[in-house]
Design an enzyme around this catalytic site. Structure first.
Site, PDB file in Angstrom:
ATOM      1  N   GLY A   1      27.632  17.829  69.601  1.00 29.98           N
ATOM      2  CA  GLY A   1      28.142  19.083  70.165  1.00 29.98           C
ATOM      3  C   GLY A   1      28.681  20.001  69.082  1.00 29.98           C
ATOM      4  N   ALA A   2      28.309  19.719  67.823  1.00 32.64           N
ATOM      5  CA  ALA A   2      28.892  20.431  66.680  1.00 32.64           C
ATOM      6  C   ALA A   2      27.842  21.279  65.959  1.00 32.64           C
ATOM      7  CB  ALA A   2      29.481  19.406  65.708  1.00 32.64           C
TER       8      ALA A   2
ATOM      9  N   TYR B   1      24.399  23.708  66.909  1.00 33.59           N
ATOM     10  CA  TYR B   1      23.203  23.309  67.656  1.00 33.59           C
ATOM     11  C   TYR B   1      23.377  23.651  69.149  1.00 33.59           C
ATOM     12  CZ  TYR B   1      22.082  21.276  63.176  1.00 33.59           C
ATOM     13  OH  TYR B   1      21.823  21.126  61.850  1.00 33.59           O
TER      14      TYR B   1
ATOM     15  N   ARG C   1      29.556  11.795  53.036  1.00 35.52           N
ATOM     16  CA  ARG C   1      28.871  11.706  51.740  1.00 35.52           C
ATOM     17  C   ARG C   1      29.193  10.438  50.972  1.00 35.52           C
ATOM     18  NH1 ARG C   1      30.889  17.575  50.530  1.00 35.52           N
ATOM     19  NH2 ARG C   1      32.461  16.676  51.892  1.00 35.52           N
TER      20      ARG C   1
HETATM   21  C1  LIG Z   1      23.199  14.828  53.803  1.00 35.05           C
HETATM   22  C2  LIG Z   1      24.016  15.224  54.992  1.00 35.05           C
HETATM   23  C3  LIG Z   1      23.472  15.088  56.264  1.00 35.05           C
HETATM   24  C4  LIG Z   1      24.235  15.390  57.401  1.00 35.05           C
HETATM   25  N1  LIG Z   1      23.695  15.183  58.638  1.00 35.05           N
HETATM   26  C5  LIG Z   1      24.444  15.343  59.752  1.00 35.05           C
HETATM   27  C6  LIG Z   1      23.936  14.980  61.022  1.00 35.05           C
HETATM   28  O1  LIG Z   1      22.799  14.483  61.163  1.00 35.05           O
HETATM   29  N2  LIG Z   1      24.736  15.177  62.097  1.00 35.05           N
HETATM   30  C7  LIG Z   1      26.002  15.706  61.993  1.00 35.05           C
HETATM   31  O2  LIG Z   1      26.699  15.864  62.994  1.00 35.05           O
HETATM   32  N3  LIG Z   1      26.521  16.021  60.773  1.00 35.05           N
HETATM   33  C8  LIG Z   1      25.779  15.833  59.665  1.00 35.05           C
HETATM   34  N4  LIG Z   1      26.322  16.096  58.424  1.00 35.05           N
HETATM   35  C9  LIG Z   1      27.766  16.394  58.312  1.00 35.05           C
HETATM   36  C10 LIG Z   1      28.527  15.094  58.017  1.00 35.05           C
HETATM   37  O3  LIG Z   1      28.494  14.210  59.139  1.00 35.05           O
HETATM   38  C11 LIG Z   1      30.013  15.356  57.695  1.00 35.05           C
HETATM   39  O4  LIG Z   1      30.560  16.122  58.748  1.00 35.05           O
HETATM   40  C12 LIG Z   1      30.202  16.107  56.381  1.00 35.05           C
HETATM   41  O5  LIG Z   1      29.456  15.497  55.325  1.00 35.05           O
HETATM   42  C13 LIG Z   1      31.704  16.145  55.989  1.00 35.05           C
HETATM   43  O6  LIG Z   1      32.199  14.820  55.864  1.00 35.05           O
HETATM   44  P1  LIG Z   1      32.461  14.178  54.395  1.00 35.05           P
HETATM   45  O7  LIG Z   1      33.420  15.102  53.675  1.00 35.05           O
HETATM   46  O8  LIG Z   1      33.062  12.835  54.648  1.00 35.05           O
HETATM   47  O9  LIG Z   1      31.118  14.113  53.705  1.00 35.05           O
HETATM   48  C14 LIG Z   1      25.559  15.869  57.271  1.00 35.05           C
HETATM   49  C15 LIG Z   1      26.093  16.045  55.982  1.00 35.05           C
HETATM   50  C16 LIG Z   1      25.343  15.723  54.862  1.00 35.05           C
HETATM   51  C17 LIG Z   1      25.966  15.876  53.491  1.00 35.05           C
END
Ligand SMILES: Cc1cc2nc3c(=O)[nH]c(=O)nc-3n(C[C@H](O)[C@H](O)[C@H](O)COP(=O)(O)O)c2cc1C
Length: 362
Positions: free
Chosen positions: A173-174, A177, A316
């Site tokens: 829901g984020a 999208y 990440r």
């Molecule tokens: C390579 C990559 C792919 C991601 N794919 C998704 C995804 O499929 N669905 C989603 O809700 N967020 C996605 N995100 C966002 C991450 O879930 C997360 O919110 C974001 O990396 C911040 O968290 P972090 O600081 O721990 O990396 C993606 C982020 C990255 C870097």
């Protein structure tokens, strides 16, 4: 012992620790979106997470606009995911499927026809296609009959997830999208009972939750939101009012857990966050709150101890550290991720990040 390592119950799922793997699109499923052995290995390596939230997974051809991302609408995809879920369970882990309809940010080159959304709008920037980036196309506003069809797609994908062996699902829901395109007033200009007032803009997400909860049981359902950032042209003029009302809805529907992507620094895409909205949601929602984005263990621990969050999800760092939970427990050094392979490629930068034991032995 740190509260990060206290077990936590999210509906029907019991987590041994409170460090979740955030959903991460890695684009290794090929053009047909069928999960494979490489993906099973990648997820099994990360089974130490309290819960793995899968990469975003299309509920239909219409809803999937990311090259090489997986789906959950056909037999081959269900069979592919069976390998992944079995591999994670064999390593003692738990995994839910993130259910994805991208709405207006799907390019017709991906085979789903003209993109659809709450309203006839065009997202800013560029769509990902197999031929590189192309400008987004104008979406077609969904009719009420289309909405009913999409609710069926959500329910079917949720049933497929359970058949594939997932422990549950998370509705996406984020991040701008389809669910977000209905929720927030920069993308929803409808004048029927899905648009206008906050109550009307909440109707689509309510019906998605009811459809998915009805299909697999609400105790296996979670949902993710990104209340405090502008993503893909989607934001709201009154985020606190909107998400407070949403918290009441989640309470009414007994949704057991939510994940909030609430960055407090500019994001990698340059979006400047406003203040977190979760403090306004907490008093109205008694389910579990998972916080995400740029968290380190110290601040996550403080939030959990203060009761403003129940768990943290990490994105990440889970790419680069398959054994992240062990490393946090031991306060061990972390591998650095290679951003070039985040969204492309094969085994390299995917299943070859060293475990702590390999590092110690080297
Ligand atoms: C390579 C990559 C792919 C991601 N794919 C998704 C995804 O499929 N669905 C989603 O809700 N967020 C996605 N995100 C966002 C991450 O879930 C997360 O919110 C974001 O990396 C911040 O968290 P972090 O600081 O721990 O990396 C993606 C982020 C990255 C870097």
């Amino acid at each position: 012992m740190s509260s990060l390592f206290t077990p936590l119950q999210l509906g029907a799922i019991i987590l041994p620790n409170r460090i979740l793997m955030a959903p991460l699109t890695r684009a290794r499923a090929g053009r047909e979106g069928v999960p494979n052995d490489l993906m099973a290995r990648y997820y099994a390596q990360r089974a130490g997470a309290g819960l793995i939230i899968s990469e975003a997974t299309g509920i239909s051809r219409e809803g999937l606009g990311w090259p090489d991302a997986p789906g959950l609408w056909n037999r081959d995809q269900v069979d592919g995911w069976k390998k992944v879920a079995a591999a994670v369970h064999k390593e003692g882990g738990r995994i839910v499927a993130q259910l994805w309809h991208m709405g207006r940010v799907v390019h017709s080159d991906l085979g789903g026809g003209q993109p659809v959304s709450a309203s006839a709008t065009t997202a800013p920037d560029f769509a990902h296609t197999y031929e590189g980036k192309k400008p987004y196309e104008q979406a077609r506003a969904l009719t009420q009959a289309d909405i009913d069809r999409i609710l069926d797609d959500y329910a079917t994908a949720a049933r497929n997830a359970i058949e594939a062996g997932f422990d549950g699902v998370q509705i996406h829901g984020a991040n701008g999208y389809l669910v977000d395109q209905f929720l927030r007033d920069s993308a929803n200009f409808r004048d029927d009972d899905y648009g206008g007032s906050i109550a009307n803009r909440l109707r689509f997400v309510r019906r998605v939750l009811e459809a998915v909860g009805g299909a697999i049981g609400m105790d296996r359902v979670g949902i993710r939101f990104s209340p405090n950032i502008l993503v893909q042209g989607v934001e709201d003029s009154e985020p606190v009012a909107l998400y407070t009302e949403l918290a009441r809805l989640l309470e009414e529907l007994q949704v057991p857990w939510i994940e909030l992507r609430e960055p407090y620094k500019p994001t990698s895409s340059g979006s400047i966050p406003t203040a977190p909205v979760s403090p306004a949601m907490r008093p109205h929602y008694s389910g579990k709150i998972v916080i995400n984005s740029d968290h380190d263990w110290a601040d996550a621990r403080v939030r959990i101890q203060a009761g403003t969050a129940d768990a943290v999800s990490i994105g990440r760092l889970f790419i680069a550290n398959p054994d992240l939970v062990t490393r946090i427990a031991l306060d061990a050094p972390l591998n650095t991720g290679d951003q070039k392979s985040f969204y492309f490629g094969g085994a390299e930068g995917y299943v070859d990040y060293p475990f702590l034991t390999e590092r110690v032995a080297a």
